[in-house]
Scaffold this active site. Structure first.
Site, short mmCIF file in Angstrom:
data_model
loop_
_atom_site.label_atom_id
_atom_site.label_comp_id
_atom_site.label_asym_id
_atom_site.label_seq_id
_atom_site.Cartn_x
_atom_site.Cartn_y
_atom_site.Cartn_z
N LYS A 12 0.38 3.54 -2.89
CA LYS A 12 -0.86 4.26 -3.17
C LYS A 12 -0.71 5.77 -3.38
CE LYS A 12 -3.69 0.64 -1.04
NZ LYS A 12 -4.38 0.21 0.19
N SER A 36 0.79 -1.23 0.00
CA SER A 36 0.00 0.00 0.00
C SER A 36 0.82 1.28 0.00
CB SER A 36 -0.92 0.02 1.22
OG SER A 36 -1.95 -0.90 1.01
N TYR A 42 -4.46 4.65 7.76
CA TYR A 42 -5.78 4.03 7.91
C TYR A 42 -6.47 4.52 9.18
CZ TYR A 42 -3.37 1.01 4.63
OH TYR A 42 -2.64 0.53 3.61
N VAL A 46 1.15 -3.55 4.09
CA VAL A 46 1.13 -4.82 4.83
C VAL A 46 2.43 -5.60 4.79
CG1 VAL A 46 -1.32 -5.35 4.92
CG2 VAL A 46 -0.01 -5.97 2.90
N TYR A 72 -3.75 -3.44 -10.12
CA TYR A 72 -3.56 -3.06 -8.71
C TYR A 72 -2.59 -4.02 -8.02
CZ TYR A 72 -4.64 -2.82 -3.72
OH TYR A 72 -4.55 -2.74 -2.36
N1 GLN Z 1 -1.98 -5.57 -1.68
C1 GLN Z 1 -2.52 -5.34 -0.40
C2 GLN Z 1 -4.03 -5.51 -0.39
O1 GLN Z 1 -4.67 -5.08 -1.31
C3 GLN Z 1 -2.17 -3.97 0.05
C4 GLN Z 1 -2.77 -3.64 1.39
C5 GLN Z 1 -1.84 -2.92 2.27
O2 GLN Z 1 -0.64 -2.85 2.04
N2 GLN Z 1 -2.35 -2.38 3.34
O3 GLN Z 1 -4.60 -6.07 0.52
#
Ligand code: GLN
Length: 610
Positions: A68, A65, A242, A260, A190
Site C-alpha cells: 500500500k 497490504s 492499522y 496479512v 487491487y
Molecule cells: N489483500 C488483503 C485484503 O484486501 C490485504 C489486507 C492486508 O494485508 N491487511 O484483505
C-alpha cells in the site's frame, strides 16, 4: 566469515522467537491459510546497500497490504499530491484494516493504508485499464525491490473468490462517489497488487529504498522523488499498523507497514530498511513474531525515530585566511608581503559533515564575521567535506551568502563534482567553483590589486634583481650572475623539465607562467602543485643537491627564462665564494619562508579537531 553485529542480532532474534507459537493464520484468503506457521524470515538492508538476513528470508510470499505505501507513492507520482488527497484522506481510523469506514462528511476513505483507501489509491496510478494499472504497479514494486517481481495467480484467484468484504466496501465507495470506476475493475487491480510475490530480503530492500530518499540502494535507481518520502513515511507512522499503530509507534517508533501474509517492514530514515515475515497474526492482523522481533531490535539498538541523538559535530572545520592559506601560484616578494599583511580580508571557511538547521546557524555566524573586517573582503566557502545539507539549512546558508554579496563581499562556494545528498550546482545562489586553488588565486589577485593598485599580470617582465634568491645581491654581483645566464623565450605548452628528470640548472622566470605538475597515481592527469610567475625560480635545489624533484615544469603562456646551468653554478661557487654564499643565503631565506608558511598551515589545521 564472522557475522556483522546486525547480522548476528537477526540470527539471535530468529532463534529466540522461532519457538513462539501464538497467532492465527489469515483464513479469509484460503491460499494464505495454507501457510506453514513456522515460517519466519528476517532481513535488513542499509542505505549503502548491505543486506543481512536470517531464517526463511528467501521464501516468497504475497506482499498483501505492505504494497500500500508503495502504490500510494506511485499515485502521488502519477497524479500529484492535490489530486490524491482529494480522493483519499490521511487520518488514522482506529478500526481494523478491512473496516467499512468512510469519512461521514465526504464519503472518502480515511487513509490509504486501510483496504478502502488502498482500493481507491490503486485506481489512481497511471494506466488505461485495470490491466495496465496492475502492470504499472507490478513494475513499480519491482523497482522498489530492485528485481523483476511476479504475480501469484493462485493467491489472486483465491482472494478474488472471497473478496466480498472488499467488494462491499467498494460498492459503498462507488455509491458515495469516491470510487470513480467499475467495482470489479478496481478490485481486479487491487488484488493483483496484493498478490505480487516477494521475500523478506526484497522487502528489506524496498524499505531501504524508502529510507534512502526513494533511491534503491542496490540498483541505485531513483524510484520515486525524495519529496514523496516524508508524506509516505508519515502515513505509515500514523496508519501503517492499522488499529495497532499507536502502540507500535510507542514501542518500536519506526514508520512501518504490515500485511496479512505475515510481513512487516519498518523504515529507519536515512539508515536502514527492516523486514520480518512470519504468517501467524495477532488480532490487528500484524505478524506476531514480526512485531516482537521489531520491538526487540528497536529496543536493543534504540531505533526509535524520536530517540534523542545529542550534540553533533561542529559544521565548521576550519576558518582561515590568505595570511595562512594561499593559492599555489607564484607570487613576487612584494605580493607575498601584501598577502601577509592584508590577507585577513580574504577568508576561507571550510565546512564538514552533515549540516543541520542548527549547524547552519553556526555557519551563518561564522561567515558573518567576514563582513566586519575593514574592507568589503572576499569569502571562499569550501563545502567539499560536507556530506549533506538539510534543505532548510542550505536555504539559510544561501540567504547569508546572498546578503554578503549584497554588502559588497566577493563570495565563492567551492563544491565537488559529486556532491552528496540533494545538493546540485543549482543549489547555490552565489558563484560556485570546482577548483579552490583557482578561486583563491583570483581573489588574491583582486586583493593585491585593491591594496597596491597594480595587477600582478603574469606576462609582465621583471628585472633579475626582483627575482627570488637574487633580491639581496648588489648590482655588481647581479652583473656577474647576468654574465653567466643564458636567456631563452619559450612558447606556451613547452615542457621545460619532464617529471622524473633531474633539472640541469636553475631557472628564473622573467615573464610568463610555468605550472609545476606532479603525477598523481589515482588520477590519469597530473595535478597542479603550483603555478609560478615572474620573479619565481625552479630547479633551485640543484644549488645544494642534485635537485631531483618529481614535478615537471610546463609553460602555460609565452615565458622568458633566465637559466644558470648546474655546471656554471658549480664554477661560480669556486670562483666567487662571496657571491655564491649571498645566493645560498637567498636560497635559505626562500626555504625558510616556505617552511614558516608550512608550519602556519599545520598549526591552523591542528586548531580544528578532526
Ligand atoms: N489483500 C488483503 C485484503 O484486501 C490485504 C489486507 C492486508 O494485508 N491487511 O484483505
Amino acid at each position: 566469515m564472522s557475522r556483522t553485529p546486525i547480522e548476528s542480532r537477526l540470527h539471535q532474534l530468529h532463534e529466540q522467537l522461532a519457538g513462539q507459537g501464538s497467532g492465527e493464520l489469515a483464513s479469509y484468503i484460503p491460499q494464505l491459510s495454507a501457510a506453514n506457521p513456522d515460517w519466519f524470515g528476517l532481513a535488513t538492508t542499509t542505505v549503502d546497500g548491505k543486506a543481512y538476513c536470517a531464517g526463511n528470508s528467501g521464501l516468497e510470499f504475497s506482499i498483501q497490504s505492505v504494497s500500500k505505501p508503495f502504490v500510494y507513492a506511485m499515485a502521488l507520482v502519477d497524479r500529484g499530491e492535490d489530486y490524491v488527497l482529494d480522493h483519499v484522506g490521511i487520518e488514522p481510523t482506529g478500526d481494523p484494516f478491512n473496516a467499512v469506514t468512510l469519512s461521514a462528511a465526504s464519503g472518502k476513505p480515511l487513509n490509504p493504508m486501510v483496504n478502502a483507501g488502498a482500493i481507491v489509491t490503486s485506481t489512481l496510478v497511471e494506466g488505461k485499464d485495470h490491466r495496465a494499472r496492475a502492470e504499472r504497479i507490478r513494475d513499480g514494486l519491482s523497482r522498489f525491490a530492485g528485481r523483476e517481481l511476479s504475480i501469484d495467480e493462485n493467491v489472486a484467484r483465491s482472494e478474488r473468490d472471497t473478496s466480498d468484504r472488499n467488494r462491499a466496501i467498494s460498492y459503498l465507495m462507488k455509491g458515495a462517489g469516491s470510487l470513480e470506476i467499475d467495482v470489479e475493475d478496481a478490485l481486479s487491480c487491487y488484488i493483483a497488487q496484493c498478490s505480487v510475490l516477494i521475500n523478506a530480503v526484497d522487502l528489506s530492500v524496498m524499505a531501504a529504498t524508502l529510507a534512502s530518499g526513494g533511491r534503491n540502494p542496490l540498483s541505485n535507481e531513483q524510484v520515486v522523488p525524495p519529496e514523496l518520502i516524508s508524506p509516505v513515511l508519515t502515513i505509515m507512522s500514523t496508519c501503517g499498523m492499522y488499529d495497532g499503530a499507536g502502540e507500535w509507534m510507542y514501542r518500536v517508533g519506526l514508520p512501518a507497514k504490515s500485511g496479512v501474509s505475515g510481513a512487516i517492514m519498518a523504515v529507519l530514515p536515512n539508515q536502514l530498511g527492516i523486514a520480518a515475515w512470519s504468517p501467524p497474526l495477532d488480532r490487528h492482523g500484524n505478524s506476531v513474531r514480526g512485531v516482537k522481533a521489531m520491538e526487540l531490535l528497536s529496543d536493543d539498538l534504540d531505533l526509535h525515530v524520536y530517540f534523542p541523538t545529542g550534540a553533533s559535530q561542529s559544521p565548521i572545520r576550519r576558518v582561515t585566511s590568505s595570511q595562512v592559506v594561499r593559492a599555489r601560484t607564484g607570487r613576487t616578494p612584494r605580493e607575498q608581503e601584501i598577502l601577509s599583511t592584508h590577507g585577513n580580508q580574504l577568508r576561507i571557511v571550510e565546512l564538514q559533515g552533515s549540516i543541520s538547521l542548527l549547524g547552519a546557524q553556526e555557519v551563518v555566524e561564522g561567515i558573518a564575521d567576514t563582513s566586519t573586517s575593514e574592507s568589503a573582503g572576499w569569502l571562499v566557502l569550501d563545502v567539499r567535506q560536507v556530506a549533506e545539507f538539510h534543505p532548510g539549512a542550505l536555504k539559510i546558508v544561501n540567504e547569508a551568502l546572498v546578503a554578503l554579496v549584497e554588502s559588497g563581499v566577493e563570495v565563492a562556494v567551492v563544491e565537488t563534482q559529486h556532491a552528496g545528498g540533494r545538493r546540485s550546482p543549482q543549489s547555490w545562489r552565489v558563484r560556485m567553483d570546482r577548483d579552490r586553488d583557482l578561486v583563491l588565486q583570483r581573489f588574491e589577485d583582486e586583493l593585491i590589486l585593491a591594496e597596491c593598485g597594480a595587477m600582478p599580470t603574469p606576462g609582465v617582465l621583471v628585472e633579475l634583481g626582483e627575482c627570488q634568491i637574487l633580491a639581496t645581491l648588489t648590482s655588481e654581483q647581479l652583473a656577474v650572475v647576468a654574465g653567466l645566464l643564458s636567456f631563452a623565450d619559450h612558447s606556451q605548452g613547452e615542457v621545460l623539465v619532464a617529471s622524473g628528470d633531474r633539472p640541469t640548472g636553475i631557472s628564473w622566470l622573467l615573464s610568463g607562467e610555468v605550472d609545476l605538475l606532479v603525477p598523481v597515481e589515482s588520477l590519469i592527469d597530473s595535478t597542479r602543485l603550483r603555478g609560478i610567475g615572474p620573479g619565481a625560480v625552479f630547479g633551485e635545489l640543484t644549488m645544494v643537491n642534485d635537485g631531483f624533484d618529481r614535478a615537471s615544469a610546463v609553460t602555460t603562456q609565452p615565458t622568458r627564462i633566465a637559466f644558470l646551468s648546474t655546471h656554471r653554478w658549480d664554477q661560480l661557487e669556486l670562483d666567487e665564494p662571496d657571491l655564491a654564499s649571498a645566493m645560498l643565503r637567498g636560497l635559505a631565506e626562500l626555504l625558510a619562508g616556505r617552511q614558516r608558511r608550512m608550519l602556519e598551515l599545520l598549526e591552523s589545521m591542528a586548531e580544528t579537531q578532526f
